[in-house]
Every structure is written in C-alpha cells, then in structure tokens.
Design a protein around this motif. Structure first.
Motif, short mmCIF file in Angstrom:
data_model
loop_
_atom_site.label_atom_id
_atom_site.label_comp_id
_atom_site.label_asym_id
_atom_site.label_seq_id
_atom_site.Cartn_x
_atom_site.Cartn_y
_atom_site.Cartn_z
N THR B 50 -15.53 -25.98 13.36
CA THR B 50 -16.00 -26.78 12.25
C THR B 50 -16.47 -25.58 11.01
OG1 THR B 50 -18.33 -27.26 13.29
CG2 THR B 50 -17.09 -28.76 13.20
N SER B 54 -20.86 -24.70 5.92
CA SER B 54 -21.03 -26.38 5.52
C SER B 54 -22.09 -25.70 6.55
CB SER B 54 -20.40 -27.50 5.91
OG SER B 54 -19.68 -26.87 4.86
N ARG B 58 -26.31 -26.57 5.29
CA ARG B 58 -26.79 -27.33 5.56
C ARG B 58 -28.86 -27.22 6.28
NH1 ARG B 58 -23.75 -30.40 9.13
NH2 ARG B 58 -22.27 -30.23 7.29
N LYS B 130 -16.59 -34.14 -2.93
CA LYS B 130 -17.30 -33.76 -0.46
C LYS B 130 -17.43 -33.28 0.41
CE LYS B 130 -13.10 -35.88 3.01
NZ LYS B 130 -12.79 -34.77 3.43
N GLU B 131 -17.31 -32.19 -0.21
CA GLU B 131 -17.52 -31.34 1.08
C GLU B 131 -19.59 -30.75 0.81
OE1 GLU B 131 -14.69 -27.20 0.92
OE2 GLU B 131 -16.29 -27.20 -0.58
N GLU B 134 -20.91 -34.13 2.00
CA GLU B 134 -21.25 -34.03 3.79
C GLU B 134 -22.70 -33.08 4.05
OE1 GLU B 134 -16.40 -34.07 4.45
OE2 GLU B 134 -17.26 -32.65 4.98
N GLY B 137 -25.71 -34.95 3.19
CA GLY B 137 -25.42 -36.15 4.04
C GLY B 137 -25.96 -37.71 2.62
#
Lengths: 231, 162
Positions: B50, B54, B58, B130-131, B134, B137
């Motif tokens: 993954t 990202s 987060r 989109k990223e 994500e 959240g």
C-alpha cells in the motif's frame, strides 16, 4: 447563464474533470469573460499556494530526522531556541533521557560542572567544552581532554565544530550567546556499552554533512576563525 | 528498500505537508519529527504494497488534529474570563506572526482545520480527490465542498492583504 459552478471550475484547475466535462467548461469559458476570470483566479490561487510550500521539499532534510531513519535511534533532536509546543509527544523527554545517559550526571541546567547548560530552551556548551570550542585548534590538540573533529561553515553562515570527549561527542554551532549544541551523543569514554560513539560516529557524520557548506576549514582557516572569535 | 529508506525518500514531501498544516516551519518540523517517530513505532501496522506516503499523511494529519484539539482544550481551561483581550491567541504571538509569516502562511492558518488539510493535500501535495478523501476518511463530496469553501476563504483573505 451557464450551469458551470465554482466546484467545476476548481475541479478543472485540479485536473479532476473527465474529458467531456472539461470541454464543456472550456466552451463556456470561451463565451463568458467573467467565467474565464474566475477560472484564471482559481488557477493563480493553486499556483500561489503550491508555489509557496514547494521550496520546503527542495531543502536538505534536518539532521535529526535523517538520523532517526539512518539507524541513530538515540540521537538527540535538534535544539532550537523557541519552546517546542509538541513536547507532549516525548521529544523533550527524549532529550533529557539522552543527556542523562550520555553525560553520566543528573544535573544539566545550572550545574557548573557539566559540559552543557540549557539556556533559553537551547543546549549551550559551557566550561571545558566551551573553552575547547573557543580556543582549541583541530591541528594542535595533543593530550586534550576534548578533541575537536572538524571546523566548518554551516549553510546560511556561521561556524560549527564537531567535538569528542570522554562522556559526550557532538556538534556545536556558534550563536550569539555561545556554542549552541546541535547534537549530543554518548562519548567513547567510560563503559563498553557506548563505545561505538565517537566523532567517527555515523550520526555525527550525518549531522556534519547536513549542516556543512562546502569543505571543512583547513588549519589556516581554522586559526583565522579563532582569531575573529568565530564570528 | 527498507522501511526507513522508503521513509527517507518521501521525507522532503512529508516536511512540505507538515509545513502547510502548521503555523510556521519550526512547528512543521516538530510535527514531521513526531510523525516519523510514531511511524517507526507503528511500522507493523503499515501493509507493504500500500502507499507509504498516504499512510504517513494520515499519521501526520491525526497527530496534528490531536494537538490542535488539546491546544483548544488548554485555551478553554486556562483563559480566565476577565482576560478578554487575550482570549484565543496571545496578543504578542499574533503580532509576531504578522511580522514573520507570509500572506500564504497567514491565510492558511486562518482557515478552519478541515479546509486547511484538504487544501494542503490537493493543492500543495498534488493528491487526487480520491486519494485525499481516503487520507482524510471522508466521502469525495465532503472533500470537494471543503475545497470550494477553503478556496473561497483564501481568495477573500488574499484580497484583503493585497
């Protein structure tokens, strides 16, 4: 007049529109100067904001972060004059723990005996360490308790020197109030547990590399810098 | 490539993201350092394959939100009612900010947190909607409406500064 809303203009600027919608916006913009003005405004805004932070990416990574990822788990984070407000994540505690470990003494601030004092939130060399940094030349230090490794100019100007003693080794840079310690690791002195630490220590090398502008000073440059009191 | 060297490779971008979230560069570096420490402790939770960037965005964003909340709590707890003129920010801190910070820093700092993080991920870090959704959240629609409102606020703030 058109069904083009703000979100669509913004998505155009962010490259998020599919081909069909993008063409629809393009046609509407071509017919409507006011709409064209709004699109241009959003394009400039994106440019201004991204351009403002872009230089951060090009800067050299601070040595404390680099050291964290290059195997120096116990490296003292960079001290800086302002009181860190993220202290509750344990950075302050980590500094204190490393110092106590490295010095083998409990008293850091105020104590006249240690090599480092905390002044205005920054670690500043004192006593023997301060005078070694002030006066000792790397080219002439037989038998000295503290050895100077390299003297060099830092990026943005100012002198820094790496040092190595029995209890501690590290890097200090000359600031107005004295030698501000940039990094402190246990010295090669007592105990086998800390023997790996020295001025040849990869952590110190990484800090020197990150700070240094050009090449280290030679004997003549070092002597001249001492003469002008490292200013 | 090890976990550490992967982190080192994206570190310049992480610092940039931290700078865009924070009031100034020094705070940004404190945040970035804390995020790295947290990532090293939580490395088992990262799933190889993954996107590490990202995951790091987060972590950093969550640390920053936690810190912002605890600062707000502290402000509520410690600001006495009679200190009306000092409630919110300390006066001299704000003056300092006006001297030291650029228009962009100041305007970003004036945004609500949820708008600032959306702007930082999309405009500064160049993530797709989109990223970014994500990382945060939230649904795409929430993200885009924050982008619209945040940009409106920035344009207004820049208008005043000009």
């Amino acid at each position: 007049m058109t069904d083009i809303d703000e979100a669509m203009l913004i998505a155009w600027v962010d490259g998020e529109l599919d081909e069909v919608t993008r063409r629809r916006v393009d046609r509407a913009v071509a017919e409507d100067p006011a709409l064209a003005g709004r699109l241009e405004m959003h394009r400039r805004l994106r440019e201004r904001v991204s351009g403002h932070y872009a230089p951060v990416e090009a800067e050299p990574v601070p040595p404390a972060m680099r050291a964290l990822l290059e195997g120096g788990a116990k490296v003292v984070p960079l001290a800086r004059p302002a009181t860190p407000r993220w202290r509750n994540w344990g950075i302050g505690g980590a500094i204190a723990a490393s110092l106590v470990l490295g010095l083998g003494i409990g008293h850091l601030s105020g104590g006249p005996s240690g090599p480092v004092a905390v002044s205005d939130g920054a670690m500043v060399a004192q006593g023997e360490l301060a005078s070694a940094l002030d006066t000792q030349l790397a080219s002439a230090q037989d038998g000295a308790a503290i050895r100077i490794g390299l003297s060099f100019q830092r990026k943005g100007g100012g002198w820094c020197r790496s040092f190595e003693g029995q209890a501690v080794a590290g890097v200090a840079c000359r600031e107005r109030q004295g030698w501000q310690v940039q990094q402190l690791v246990p010295g090669a002195g007592q105990g086998t547990a800390y023997r790996q630490a020295s001025s040849g220590d990869a952590r110190i090398t990484a800090t020197v590399d990150a700070l240094m502008e050009g090449a280290p000073a030679d004997a003549a440059q070092e002597k001249a810098a001492r003469e002008t009191k490292w200013r | 490539m090890s976990f550490e060297s992967d982190l080192l490779a994206i570190l310049p971008r992480l610092r940039r993201f931290a700078a865009s979230l924070s009031r100034d560069r020094a705070d940004g570096d404190d945040l970035c350092q804390a995020a790295l420490e947290k990532a090293l402790r939580a490395r088992d939770q990262w799933q190889p394959g993954t996107r590490l960037d990202s995951w790091m965005y987060r972590i950093m964003r969550n640390l920053w939100i936690d810190e912002a909340r605890s600062r707000q709590r502290a402000a509520r707890t410690f600001a006495p009612e009679e200190a009306g003129e000092h409630v919110g920010h300390a006066g001299d801190r704000d003056m300092e900010a006006h001297v030291m910070l650029s228009d962009v820093d100041r305007a970003m700092h004036a945004l609500p947190d949820e708008q600032r993080e959306a702007i930082a991920l999309v405009l500064v870090e160049g993530l797709s909607y989109k990223e970014a959704a994500e990382v945060l959240g939230v649904p795409m629609g929430t993200l885009t409406s924050r982008l619209v409102r945040g940009r409106g606020a920035l344009i207004e703030l820049f208008g005043e500064a000009a």
